[in-house]
Scaffold this motif. Structure first.
Motif, PDB file in Angstrom:
ATOM      1  N   VAL A  96     -18.673 -41.854  36.084  1.00 22.35           N
ATOM      2  CA  VAL A  96     -19.027 -40.609  35.398  1.00 22.35           C
ATOM      3  C   VAL A  96     -20.509 -40.537  35.033  1.00 22.35           C
ATOM      4  N   PRO A  97     -21.094 -41.536  34.344  1.00 25.17           N
ATOM      5  CA  PRO A  97     -22.520 -41.405  33.963  1.00 25.17           C
ATOM      6  C   PRO A  97     -23.437 -41.246  35.172  1.00 25.17           C
ATOM      7  N   LEU A  98     -23.135 -41.950  36.255  1.00 23.76           N
ATOM      8  CA  LEU A  98     -23.964 -41.855  37.460  1.00 23.76           C
ATOM      9  C   LEU A  98     -23.839 -40.470  38.091  1.00 23.76           C
ATOM     10  N   ALA A  99     -22.620 -39.933  38.150  1.00 23.25           N
ATOM     11  CA  ALA A  99     -22.421 -38.606  38.725  1.00 23.25           C
ATOM     12  C   ALA A  99     -23.114 -37.534  37.896  1.00 23.25           C
ATOM     13  N   ARG A 100     -23.107 -37.687  36.584  1.00 27.35           N
ATOM     14  CA  ARG A 100     -23.726 -36.674  35.724  1.00 27.35           C
ATOM     15  C   ARG A 100     -25.255 -36.756  35.770  1.00 27.35           C
ATOM     16  N   ARG A 101     -25.781 -37.916  36.106  1.00 26.02           N
ATOM     17  CA  ARG A 101     -27.226 -37.990  36.329  1.00 26.02           C
ATOM     18  C   ARG A 101     -27.617 -37.227  37.590  1.00 26.02           C
ATOM     19  N   LEU A 102     -26.757 -37.328  38.621  1.00 24.88           N
ATOM     20  CA  LEU A 102     -27.031 -36.602  39.858  1.00 24.88           C
ATOM     21  C   LEU A 102     -26.802 -35.100  39.698  1.00 24.88           C
ATOM     22  N   LEU A 103     -25.825 -34.729  38.871  1.00 25.05           N
ATOM     23  CA  LEU A 103     -25.488 -33.318  38.665  1.00 25.05           C
ATOM     24  C   LEU A 103     -25.163 -33.122  37.187  1.00 25.05           C
ATOM     25  N   PRO A 104     -26.160 -32.829  36.365  1.00 28.64           N
ATOM     26  CA  PRO A 104     -25.961 -32.767  34.909  1.00 28.64           C
ATOM     27  C   PRO A 104     -24.907 -31.758  34.453  1.00 28.64           C
ATOM     28  N   ALA A 105     -24.640 -30.733  35.254  1.00 30.15           N
ATOM     29  CA  ALA A 105     -23.651 -29.718  34.841  1.00 30.15           C
ATOM     30  C   ALA A 105     -22.218 -30.201  34.978  1.00 30.15           C
ATOM     31  N   LEU A 106     -22.013 -31.395  35.534  1.00 29.27           N
ATOM     32  CA  LEU A 106     -20.662 -31.916  35.736  1.00 29.27           C
ATOM     33  C   LEU A 106     -19.946 -32.160  34.409  1.00 29.27           C
ATOM     34  N   ARG A 107     -18.722 -31.687  34.328  1.00 33.63           N
ATOM     35  CA  ARG A 107     -17.837 -31.967  33.214  1.00 33.63           C
ATOM     36  C   ARG A 107     -16.517 -32.467  33.794  1.00 33.63           C
ATOM     37  N   PHE A 108     -15.853 -33.375  33.084  1.00 27.54           N
ATOM     38  CA  PHE A 108     -14.644 -34.005  33.600  1.00 27.54           C
ATOM     39  C   PHE A 108     -13.450 -33.735  32.689  1.00 27.54           C
ATOM     40  N   LEU A 109     -12.348 -33.347  33.309  1.00 29.05           N
ATOM     41  CA  LEU A 109     -11.056 -33.284  32.624  1.00 29.05           C
ATOM     42  C   LEU A 109     -10.175 -34.331  33.280  1.00 29.05           C
ATOM     43  N   VAL A 110      -9.899 -35.405  32.559  1.00 26.68           N
ATOM     44  CA  VAL A 110      -9.120 -36.527  33.091  1.00 26.68           C
ATOM     45  C   VAL A 110      -7.696 -36.428  32.550  1.00 26.68           C
ATOM     46  N   VAL A 111      -6.735 -36.313  33.455  1.00 22.63           N
ATOM     47  CA  VAL A 111      -5.322 -36.154  33.087  1.00 22.63           C
ATOM     48  C   VAL A 111      -4.605 -37.452  33.420  1.00 22.63           C
ATOM     49  N   THR A 112      -4.121 -38.148  32.396  1.00 26.33           N
ATOM     50  CA  THR A 112      -3.513 -39.460  32.613  1.00 26.33           C
ATOM     51  C   THR A 112      -2.049 -39.372  33.014  1.00 26.33           C
ATOM     52  N   GLY A 113      -1.381 -38.246  32.720  1.00 24.73           N
ATOM     53  CA  GLY A 113       0.043 -38.138  33.008  1.00 24.73           C
ATOM     54  C   GLY A 113       0.886 -38.710  31.878  1.00 24.73           C
ATOM     55  N   PRO A 114       2.216 -38.635  32.020  1.00 26.16           N
ATOM     56  CA  PRO A 114       3.110 -38.994  30.914  1.00 26.16           C
ATOM     57  C   PRO A 114       3.296 -40.492  30.693  1.00 26.16           C
ATOM     58  N   ARG A 115       2.814 -41.358  31.618  1.00 29.37           N
ATOM     59  CA  ARG A 115       3.100 -42.783  31.493  1.00 29.37           C
ATOM     60  C   ARG A 115       1.848 -43.638  31.279  1.00 29.37           C
ATOM     61  N   ILE A 116       0.689 -43.002  31.092  1.00 34.06           N
ATOM     62  CA  ILE A 116      -0.543 -43.720  30.781  1.00 34.06           C
ATOM     63  C   ILE A 116      -1.085 -43.177  29.463  1.00 34.06           C
ATOM     64  N   ASP A 117      -1.349 -44.051  28.524  1.00 36.87           N
ATOM     65  CA  ASP A 117      -1.854 -43.658  27.212  1.00 36.87           C
ATOM     66  C   ASP A 117      -3.300 -43.192  27.348  1.00 36.87           C
ATOM     67  N   PRO A 118      -3.612 -41.937  26.994  1.00 33.39           N
ATOM     68  CA  PRO A 118      -4.997 -41.472  27.081  1.00 33.39           C
ATOM     69  C   PRO A 118      -5.962 -42.335  26.280  1.00 33.39           C
ATOM     70  N   ALA A 119      -5.498 -42.915  25.175  1.00 32.50           N
ATOM     71  CA  ALA A 119      -6.369 -43.738  24.335  1.00 32.50           C
ATOM     72  C   ALA A 119      -6.753 -45.054  25.006  1.00 32.50           C
ATOM     73  N   SER A 120      -6.070 -45.408  26.111  1.00 37.70           N
ATOM     74  CA  SER A 120      -6.391 -46.661  26.797  1.00 37.70           C
ATOM     75  C   SER A 120      -7.647 -46.558  27.653  1.00 37.70           C
TER      76      SER A 120
END
Length: 416
Positions: free
Chosen positions: A275-299
């Motif tokens: 993510v940090p490397l991609a945002r340096r190449l394209l600063p407008a990049l924003r990420f929505l990461v969806v973990t699904g029902p069996r992965i804890d987002p806090a992990s």
């Protein structure tokens, strides 16, 4: 004559409601999404039809959000998703071997199914890749006392090169057993429906001395076309979804998702590193990461420009609203992106024959997405560069059908 008419009216009033039992594979949430769409179309054709679902987590999560009734016996099912997660390591899942080691789970779940259909008469049982039910009914055809429809989006076990001659022999043996079952008991399946079209089937052989997979499947299946369960949104609908998610027109939105199991945890970690490397190449990049029902987002680690969410019921809307996506090689997510005509990178699980052969072939058929090996995704610089390049790619995918659920439901309605 009046008495006769009254008798017929009484008989119609006493006629029991028609019932169907739907079995939806928990290995990938895509089965649940398309099955709900089929069920809704089936009810439109048979408004009095009662549909029960014999399902397990995470399918039950999708069914709950859709307001679908889950049979109480579902609580007795052994969890297949947990077994698949136990069989995986890093971004590697040898799917064929994992299925071979599921015998105890499959026997348990078939016995639960058999108890359910013993207790309640169903006019129709629909099995979406319910491997246990299909296999054991063929081995015990006397247990069939209902119309039975089989759905799948791939046909044929294929060996991974790493498995060598031994795996090639085993997959051929499994395929030969299936072909022999179908030849002996053609009547057992009242309908075999392929979720796709003939050219979506790999042009491979079932094994030495066995027929070609496409040739055999075309002769033994009906074809519904692909089933997304939604109509691709308009530009205005995409803009509303982006605004609801908190993204503006100047943001370059990347949605990252790895399906409904915990197998994709390693890929999420690699994306976070990039993510940090991609945002340096394209600063407008924003990420929505969806973990699904069996992965804890806090992990997952925190990153600037990244929002992490768990289960998203209508994920296809977010996928349709994105500018680019990074996904695992699961068929449903990839085809939802293809239907929405979004550029995306897909990273098949290593040694997963379905994702590496069947899904890849179908995506090539639609001209959709760019597949990258996990070794490339594991290099943060390479993944960041591939993502930024994909953002600017013009897509010219083949159009994905929008009537697949209705076509499948029409085939099933004939059995009730």
């Amino acid at each position: 004559m009046a008495a006769m008419g009254n008798r017929h009216t009484w008989v119609r009033a006493q006629r029991r409601p028609r019932r169907a039992l739907f079995l939806s594979s928990p290995i990938g949430l895509g089965h649940a999404r398309r099955d709900v769409a089929i069920a809704q179309e089936l009810r439109a054709l048979h408004p009095d039809l009662q549909i029960d679902w014999l399902a397990q987590h995470p399918v039950t999560r999708v069914l709950a959000d859709a307001g679908e009734p889950v049979h109480p016996a579902s609580a007795l099912l052994a969890n297949e998703s947990a077994h698949i997660e136990d069989e995986s390591a890093d971004h590697d899942l040898h799917a064929f071997r994992a299925i071979r080691r599921m015998d105890e789970i499959l026997v348990n779940n078939f016995m639960v199914f058999n108890d359910v259909v013993d207790e309640t008469y169903y006019d129709l049982v629909i099995g979406d890749e319910a491997w246990d039910v299909d296999y054991f009914l063929h081995e015990n055809p006397e247990l069939k006392r209902f119309a039975f429809a089989w759905l799948t989006d791939f046909v044929g076990w294929l060996p991974m090169p790493s498995g060598g001659d031994a795996e090639a022999a085993l997959t051929a043996d499994y395929n030969a057993e299936m072909l022999e079952q179908r030849a002996r008991y053609r009547r057992l399946r009242d309908r075999s429906i392929f979720v796709g079209n003939p050219d979506d089937i790999v042009d491979e052989s079932f094994g030495p001395g066995l027929p070609g997979i496409r040739e055999w499947t075309t002769a033994h299946f009906d074809f519904a076309g692909y089933i997304t369960g939604f109509v691709p949104p308009t530009d205005e609908e995409r803009a509303r979804t982006r605004a609801r998610l908190g993204y503006g027109p100047d943001d370059v939105l990347c949605v990252v998702t790895v399906g409904g199991s915990g197998v994709g945890r390693a890929l999420l970690g690699r994306v976070m590193d990039a993510v940090p490397l991609a945002r340096r190449l394209l600063p407008a990049l924003r990420f929505l990461v969806v973990t699904g029902p069996r992965i804890d987002p806090a992990s997952l680690p925190r990153r600037q420009g990244v929002r992490v969410r768990g289960f998203v019921p209508d994920l296809y809307r977010a996928l349709a609203a994105c500018d680019v996506a990074i996904v695992q090689g699961g068929l449903t997510t990839c085809m939802e992106l293809a239907a929405a005509r979004r550029p995306f990178l897909f990273v098949p699980l290593e040694n997963h024959f379905e994702q590496n052969f069947h899904v890849r072939h179908r995506l090539e058929n639609y001209g959709a997405g760019r597949g990258i090996p996990y070794s490339e995704a594991s290099d943060p610089d390479a993944l960041a560069a591939a993502l930024v390049a994909e953002v600017s790619r013009d897509v010219s995918y083949r159009r994905v059908e929008t009537d697949g659920a209705a076509r499948a439901a029409a085939m099933l309605a004939e059995l009730i």
